[in-house]
Design an enzyme around this catalytic site. Structure first.
Site: not given
Length: 223
Positions: A8, A10, A170
């Site tokens: 991922d 961001d 995250d």
């Protein structure tokens, strides 16, 4: 046998929270509404922008949502042009970890992000290590996370079996996306969702810093 690590962006590779919050506030301002609080905005990071905006403004009609999305995009791009790479700095240890993994002959790297192609390409243009990624998948070409489409495309592009791949992210959306694609997920604590939420969403383990990544991958693949 080649292994695949799908990242991922961001909240995982880059700390873009200030950029995202300012852009979301600008998007809401286009319809003269106050944006939600910081924690609420960060809770939807990872979703594709139209889906995220719908989550944050469930009462808005389609025209208002489209205006808010455009306002977000314009503000995001303006800030990006003004600040450059400083708008979304890499987390400590990210580049070192990526270069270490990229130097391993049996590991391929990929990206699966809720960012637009324009936003992702702008980041990649600033990264001297961008060529380490074999394939990059973004929101413009796929359903929003946690749909597995981005991961499945990464697997196909890299000719890697799901059993030999892992998603690093995250948010719960990343872990759920991994599970939907029958791929393991490793969570990171420094992003936008917490340790307990990531574990509940199926994370194999949650890391405290990038220095733990290579050892966590070795342990997972040995198991």
């Amino acid at each position: 046998m080649t292994k695949l690590v799908i990242f991922d962006v961001d909240g995982t590779l880059v700390d873009s929270q200030a950029h995202i919050i300012a852009s979301m506030e600008a998007g809401f301002a286009t319809v003269r509404q106050a944006a939600p609080d910081r924690d609420t905005i960060l809770s939807i990071v990872g979703l594709s922008l139209p889906v995220a905006m719908r989550e944050l403004a469930p009462e808005a009609d389609d025209a208002a949502l489209a205006q808010m999305v455009d306002g977000y995009k314009d503000a995001f791009q303006t800030q990006r042009l003004k600040q450059g790479a400083a708008a979304s700095p890499l987390y400590p240890g990210a580049e070192e970890a990526l270069r270490t993994l990229g130097a391993q002959g049996d590991v391929a790297l990929a990206i699966a992000t809720g960012k637009s192609r324009r936003g992702l390409d702008a980041l990649l243009a600033d990264w001297a290590f961008a060529d380490l990624f074999v394939t990059t998948q973004c929101a413009d070409d796929h359903p929003s996370k946690p749909h597995p489409s981005m991961v499945l495309t990464c697997l196909t592009d890299c000719n890697v079996a799901a059993s030999e791949a892992v998603v690093i992210g995250d948010t719960t959306y990343d872990m759920e996306m991994a599970g939907a694609a029958r791929v393991k997920g490793i969570g990171v604590r420094w992003g936008y969702h917490g340790h307990d939420a990531l574990m509940a969403a199926g994370a194999h383990v949650v890391l405290d810093d990038f220095g733990q990544l290579c050892a966590a991958l070795d342990e997972m693949w040995k198991g």
